[in-house]
Design an enzyme around this catalytic site. Sequence first.
Site, PDB file in Angstrom:
ATOM      1  N   LYS A 178      46.894 101.778  90.021  1.00 42.21           N
ATOM      2  CA  LYS A 178      45.815 102.716  89.680  1.00 42.21           C
ATOM      3  C   LYS A 178      44.479 101.975  89.698  1.00 42.21           C
ATOM      4  CE  LYS A 178      43.676 103.853  86.124  1.00 42.21           C
ATOM      5  NZ  LYS A 178      42.320 103.873  86.729  1.00 42.21           N
ATOM      6  N   GLY A 230      41.230  94.757  82.098  1.00 41.98           N
ATOM      7  CA  GLY A 230      40.132  95.637  81.708  1.00 41.98           C
ATOM      8  C   GLY A 230      39.628  95.266  80.334  1.00 41.98           C
ATOM      9  N   SER A 231      39.056  96.239  79.664  1.00 42.21           N
ATOM     10  CA  SER A 231      38.400  95.958  78.378  1.00 42.21           C
ATOM     11  C   SER A 231      39.421  95.713  77.272  1.00 42.21           C
ATOM     12  CB  SER A 231      37.505  97.133  78.010  1.00 42.21           C
ATOM     13  OG  SER A 231      38.291  98.298  77.908  1.00 42.21           O
ATOM     14  N   THR A 232      38.970  95.019  76.245  1.00 44.81           N
ATOM     15  CA  THR A 232      39.852  94.717  75.123  1.00 44.81           C
ATOM     16  C   THR A 232      40.260  95.999  74.394  1.00 44.81           C
ATOM     17  OG1 THR A 232      39.013  92.477  74.913  1.00 44.81           O
ATOM     18  CG2 THR A 232      39.963  93.454  72.923  1.00 44.81           C
ATOM     19  N   ALA A 234      40.734  99.053  75.622  1.00 49.01           N
ATOM     20  CA  ALA A 234      41.807  99.716  76.370  1.00 49.01           C
ATOM     21  C   ALA A 234      43.093  98.890  76.266  1.00 49.01           C
ATOM     22  CB  ALA A 234      41.401  99.900  77.825  1.00 49.01           C
ATOM     23  N   GLY A 235      42.935  97.571  76.295  1.00 46.02           N
ATOM     24  CA  GLY A 235      44.104  96.682  76.203  1.00 46.02           C
ATOM     25  C   GLY A 235      44.866  96.878  74.906  1.00 46.02           C
ATOM     26  N   GLU A 252      44.970  91.205  80.696  1.00 52.77           N
ATOM     27  CA  GLU A 252      43.816  90.332  80.982  1.00 52.77           C
ATOM     28  C   GLU A 252      42.582  91.089  80.517  1.00 52.77           C
ATOM     29  OE1 GLU A 252      44.100  87.393  81.936  1.00 52.77           O
ATOM     30  OE2 GLU A 252      45.938  87.215  83.103  1.00 52.77           O
ATOM     31  N   CYS A 286      34.910  88.614  83.735  1.00 48.57           N
ATOM     32  CA  CYS A 286      35.429  88.437  82.375  1.00 48.57           C
ATOM     33  C   CYS A 286      35.299  87.012  81.858  1.00 48.57           C
ATOM     34  CB  CYS A 286      36.887  88.861  82.365  1.00 48.57           C
ATOM     35  SG  CYS A 286      37.799  88.074  83.705  1.00 48.57           S
ATOM     36  N   GLU A 383      31.005  91.021  74.168  1.00 47.08           N
ATOM     37  CA  GLU A 383      30.916  90.926  75.623  1.00 47.08           C
ATOM     38  C   GLU A 383      29.878  91.918  76.134  1.00 47.08           C
ATOM     39  OE1 GLU A 383      34.185  92.496  78.071  1.00 47.08           O
ATOM     40  OE2 GLU A 383      34.155  90.579  79.111  1.00 47.08           O
TER      41      GLU A 383
HETATM   42  P1  NAD Z   1      38.123  99.551  81.199  1.00 47.37           P
HETATM   43  O1  NAD Z   1      39.109  99.019  80.230  1.00 47.37           O
HETATM   44  O2  NAD Z   1      37.283 100.691  80.782  1.00 47.37           O
HETATM   45  O3  NAD Z   1      38.868 100.028  82.539  1.00 47.37           O
HETATM   46  C1  NAD Z   1      39.698  99.175  83.298  1.00 47.37           C
HETATM   47  C2  NAD Z   1      40.764  99.997  83.999  1.00 47.37           C
HETATM   48  O4  NAD Z   1      41.649 100.563  83.039  1.00 47.37           O
HETATM   49  C3  NAD Z   1      40.230 101.183  84.781  1.00 47.37           C
HETATM   50  O5  NAD Z   1      41.079 101.386  85.892  1.00 47.37           O
HETATM   51  C4  NAD Z   1      40.365 102.344  83.794  1.00 47.37           C
HETATM   52  O6  NAD Z   1      40.458 103.588  84.430  1.00 47.37           O
HETATM   53  C5  NAD Z   1      41.649 101.981  83.086  1.00 47.37           C
HETATM   54  N1  NAD Z   1      41.770 102.396  81.690  1.00 47.37           N
HETATM   55  C6  NAD Z   1      40.787 102.485  80.762  1.00 47.37           C
HETATM   56  N2  NAD Z   1      41.320 102.832  79.569  1.00 47.37           N
HETATM   57  C7  NAD Z   1      42.651 102.936  79.735  1.00 47.37           C
HETATM   58  C8  NAD Z   1      43.742 103.229  78.874  1.00 47.37           C
HETATM   59  N3  NAD Z   1      43.556 103.513  77.581  1.00 47.37           N
HETATM   60  N4  NAD Z   1      44.991 103.241  79.386  1.00 47.37           N
HETATM   61  C9  NAD Z   1      45.201 102.946  80.688  1.00 47.37           C
HETATM   62  N5  NAD Z   1      44.212 102.658  81.567  1.00 47.37           N
HETATM   63  C10 NAD Z   1      42.953 102.649  81.094  1.00 47.37           C
HETATM   64  O7  NAD Z   1      37.254  98.304  81.651  1.00 47.37           O
HETATM   65  P2  NAD Z   1      35.975  98.307  82.578  1.00 47.37           P
HETATM   66  O8  NAD Z   1      34.776  98.519  81.745  1.00 47.37           O
HETATM   67  O9  NAD Z   1      36.181  99.192  83.747  1.00 47.37           O
HETATM   68  O10 NAD Z   1      36.055  96.797  83.101  1.00 47.37           O
HETATM   69  C11 NAD Z   1      35.372  95.764  82.491  1.00 47.37           C
HETATM   70  C12 NAD Z   1      36.253  95.051  81.477  1.00 47.37           C
HETATM   71  O11 NAD Z   1      37.340  94.413  82.140  1.00 47.37           O
HETATM   72  C13 NAD Z   1      35.521  93.947  80.753  1.00 47.37           C
HETATM   73  O12 NAD Z   1      35.839  93.965  79.393  1.00 47.37           O
HETATM   74  C14 NAD Z   1      36.066  92.688  81.400  1.00 47.37           C
HETATM   75  O13 NAD Z   1      35.982  91.547  80.612  1.00 47.37           O
HETATM   76  C15 NAD Z   1      37.467  93.075  81.686  1.00 47.37           C
HETATM   77  N6  NAD Z   1      38.010  92.201  82.729  1.00 47.37           N
HETATM   78  C16 NAD Z   1      38.938  91.279  82.378  1.00 47.37           C
HETATM   79  C17 NAD Z   1      39.442  90.404  83.343  1.00 47.37           C
HETATM   80  C18 NAD Z   1      40.455  89.369  82.990  1.00 47.37           C
HETATM   81  O14 NAD Z   1      41.122  88.875  83.898  1.00 47.37           O
HETATM   82  N7  NAD Z   1      40.637  88.998  81.741  1.00 47.37           N
HETATM   83  C19 NAD Z   1      39.012  90.510  84.658  1.00 47.37           C
HETATM   84  C20 NAD Z   1      38.054  91.464  84.961  1.00 47.37           C
HETATM   85  C21 NAD Z   1      37.572  92.321  83.989  1.00 47.37           C
END
Ligand code: NAD
Length: 479
Positions: A178, A230-232, A234-235, A252, A286, A383
Amino acid sequence: MTIDYTDLYLDGRWVAPATNAVIPVISPSTEARIGSVPEGSDADIDAAVDAARRAFDDPAGWAHWDGKRRADALAKFAEELQARGEATANRVSSQNGMPISLARQFESGFPALLLQYYGAMVAESEDEVRPGMLGGSTVVARSPIGVVGAIVPWNVPQAITFLKIAPALAAGCTVVLKPAPETVLDAFLMAEAATAAGMPPGVLNVVPGGRELGAYLVRHPGVDKVSFTGSTGAGRSIARDCGELLRPVTLELGGKSAAIVLDDVDLAADIESFFGATLLNNGQICWLCTRVLAPAARYDEIVDIVTDLARNTTVGDPLSDTTQMGPLVSQRQRDRVESYIATGQRDGGRVTTGGGRAGEQGWFVEPTVFADVRPEHTIAREEIFGPVLSVIRYTDEDDAVAIANSSEYGLGGTVWTTDADRGARFARRIATGTVGINGYANDPTAPFGGIKSSGMGRELGPEGLSSYQNVKSIYLDVR
Ligand code: NAD
């Protein structure tokens, strides 16, 4: 001319989506619509997981091919990606503002390299046999974990996709990917490469959509493992779901890494690497070191060097070869960064360069440096995900370590020094998953990931492969 897709890549074919919903793609530099793809729905995820499940369960299928055969298929996939390399770089830059020179390295080069790296790893792998301590021996057999739900962000979309799907496919897993709604055109080009490479039906499926669709994929009963970047925030939500389901998950997440400048540094000599570790990709990576820790005795000099670096950065059209910094990905992201800049000023930080918008059009923010930031300030803790650096003063090495480790995050980090041995000793004291001396690079062989709120699990290296494998002990000669 816009790039518009009407079908989704599911089960090895291009098929009509279940609904008419569309994701428009907007250029962050021109604010113009540059393309669209169908927005996936729950029904499309059901179809994709079903296809991945059938492909995985096929007794003569992908999961049961020997490693060499999968490696050959991945090598073909890599060739097709390379043939589309320039187009991929172009699409990524047009969608998220990544400077094209960087997109050529990260987004067109790295994915094929990862397919080759993991292909070679499984082509040569054999079951390990361990002599037992109680007599007999044990075969340690590794098998693919199953159907993988892979969810990726927009900032480095292709490289992050392949951190997941290269080891997953090499291990024998099947995948439902996705992509983030901001960066979908590159994912569809990747699916075209998979089609051209003749990847077997159901092995790779792509369903774009937003967070609800991602959450649906995470909880889907047909998924065996989730891999999320993605973001912490959402993680945490994904970790809760996977905890309830006892479903393996790699996370991650965000970061607030430190660039620790030691008192013997010659920062001007390493300034290009320093840019790469602090301001790359418009500040949207990130692991970037957005807290610069400078020794009190050389504080003003370090502030001047970092300020000059930011001030002399070429900001502009991401598709131009000479651009070092493009726009932020979206208006929402620019608003967020601007609000952090305002908070930094309110808290007593001193802007030494930047702080405003660049250009009339697009989501450009000037590279911004704050001096006189204290470790407890919001901009030193949270961040920002934009080109904003905070220079923080420290007294001695212990103080630098304490400040660096006071973060809730622990993803990257760098140490800057003319004494590499001293740097390596110092690096061991930093509470983080990765750290570089006088530079930072994600090498395919080096495990990458974070501790604390930066996530759990590792990608890259053999560790990245093993996270897609089950381990089974087969006891031999046990009487
Ligand atoms: P985000 O968490 O909003 O979205 C990331 C992805 O997850 C998108 O595809 C989104 O549609 C999906 N998503 C969002 N919430 C979800 C949920 N509850 N369940 C399932 N999927 C969900 O993050 P963003 O703002 O798009 O990206 C930036 C963030 O990603 C920053 O915090 C950055 O540090 C992090 N990031 C981390 C790494 C790493 O390797 N640690 C690498 C790149 C980016």
